[in-house]
Design an enzyme around this catalytic site. Structure first.
Site, PDB file in Angstrom:
ATOM      1  N   GLU A   1       7.791   4.024  29.613  1.00 33.01           N
ATOM      2  CA  GLU A   1       6.523   4.605  29.002  1.00 33.01           C
ATOM      3  C   GLU A   1       5.521   3.628  29.620  1.00 33.01           C
ATOM      4  O   GLU A   1       4.559   3.499  28.456  1.00 33.01           O
ATOM      5  CB  GLU A   1       6.237   5.039  27.841  1.00 33.01           C
TER       6      GLU A   1
ATOM      7  N   THR B   1       4.508  -0.631  30.456  1.00 32.06           N
ATOM      8  CA  THR B   1       5.363  -2.729  30.063  1.00 32.06           C
ATOM      9  C   THR B   1       3.798  -2.781  28.834  1.00 32.06           C
ATOM     10  O   THR B   1       2.770  -2.198  28.837  1.00 32.06           O
ATOM     11  CB  THR B   1       5.227  -3.089  31.551  1.00 32.06           C
TER      12      THR B   1
END
Length: 401
Positions: free
Chosen positions: A379, A381
């Site tokens: 979702e 970095t």
């Protein structure tokens, strides 16, 4: 303090749900998680148990057969499940992102068709944005949909699809130039399609192939796959919301929920690592006393517990902000960033406390050590989260004049 990561202000219903989930985790997940993970085996019996508990309908409105609970309740349940085995939390995460997107953006017909079956666990959701050469640049997707009468023809390759094999409904983001002239901003020419398919691998629908599971360092058990579309025909009424060009915004709304979920997973894994570390420190003896009595170990335990508490507090804040109907990309980004980084650090400290035994597959901490890195990437970095946070802070603190 009897236990870390307590949440103030919960209703009796929320406390009862969490107590039920916690008992299920302690009895049905933790005892078998490491064995299943080492075999990379899908936890069907655990998933069936979650279905019986009604967790697949936790956030789906009551009118569609769900429990109608909040994102906070869901996040706290995910935290408990991830404490048992992070892969199980991944199985329900993608399901709920799709259910949330349907609830928020679907047409009435789409909601009535999918949500009751999703609440019952009969339809399992997955969503797909990433592509092999994409990375974090969602605007660079190349998968495309072309209108053909009352259908669209989809072509392209998607990557990192969690639940790719076991799901029966996939929300797929592709480019669709229809009604969007050349030069339109990339994010305004993307559309989300609701793709129904059979579970399994190979050709799961004419024009749609799930090649097989990707072999991963950790996060095993849950199937992570590619998705290949080659002349895949989808009816026009399976455009999410019924209008093309809204896909990017729909997906980003879903990803905000996903980021709270990843933060909750980080909290759960970190909490379990602390439990393992503090337990082992009281069992292992060196120089005539428990290693827990050595100041260096006490310092580690203090830092670990503080990080668990801080990450939990930020995750709860992000969930409550979303539940209030307010924009929460700043809070979700902060929670996801902090929880995933702290999770990595707490797991490593627990690993160090175990010494050489932490390197043995007989000990649970070895599994957690391989699972934690996924949270640094999933979702978005850490770098993406910091970009989101930085931009939002500049919006909030913009100089006037």
């Amino acid at each position: 303090m009897a236990r870390l990561a307590q949440t103030a202000g919960l209703t009796d219903v929320q406390r009862e749900i969490l107590s039920t989930v916690r008992d299920f985790v302690d009895k049905e997940i933790i005892p078998v998680a490491t064995e299943l993970e080492h075999r990379d085996e899908y936890p069907q019996q655990i998933v069936d148990g979650l279905k019986e508990l009604g967790l697949f309908g936790l956030m789906i409105p009551e009118e569609y057969g769900g429990l109608g609970e909040s994102l906070l309740t869901y996040a706290l349940c995910v935290e408990e499940i991830a404490r048992g085995w992070m892969s199980v939390s991944g199985i329900i995460n993608t399901h709920f992102i799709v259910a949330y997107m349907l609830k928020q953006h679907g047409t009435r017909e789409q909601k009535e068709h999918f949500l009751p079956r999703m609440a019952a666990g009969e339809v399992r959701g997955a969503f797909s944005m990433s592509e092999p050469a994409l990375g974090s640049d969602v605007s660079a997707i190349t998968s495309k949909a072309v209108r053909d009468g009352d259908q669209y023809v989809l072509n392209g390759q998607k990557m990192w699809l969690t639940n790719g094999g076991t799901s029966t409904l996939v929300a797929v983001l592709v480019k669709s130039d229809e009604g969007h002239p050349e030069g339109t901003a990339p994010h305004k020419s993307m559309t989300t399609f609701l793709v129904e398919k059979e579970p399994g691998f190979g050709e799961v629908r004419p024009g749609l192939t799930i090649p097989g599971k990707i072999d991963k360092m950790g996060y095993k058990g849950v199937d992570t796959t590619e998705l290949i579309m080659d002349g895949l025909r989808i009816p026009a009424d399976r455009v999410l919301g019924g209008t093309t060009g809204r896909g990017f915004y729909q997906m980003m709304d879903g990803v905000e929920v996903g980021r709270v979920n990843v933060a909750a997973r980080g909290c759960g894994v970190a909490h379990r690592a602390f439990e393992l570390g503090v337990s082992y420190a009281q069992q292992r003896h060196t120089f005539g006393k428990q290693i827990a009595q050595h100041q260096a170990i006490q310092f580690k335990l203090a830092e670990m517990a503080t990080k668990v508490e801080a990450a939990h507090a930020m995750m709860v804040n992000a969930a409550r902000k979303k539940d209030s109907g307010e924009r929460n990309d700043l809070e979700a980004g902060m929670a996801k960033y902090l929880a995933s980084e702290y999770c990595k650090e707490v797991v490593e400290d627990a690993f160090r406390i175990h010494g050489g035994y932490g390197f043995s597959k007989e000990y649970e901490i070895e599994r957690l050590y391989r699972e934690a890195p996924m949270l640094l990437i999933g979702e978005g970095t850490a770098e993406i989260q910091k970009m989101i946070i930085g931009r939002r802070l500049l919006e909030e603190y913009r100089l006037q004049g």
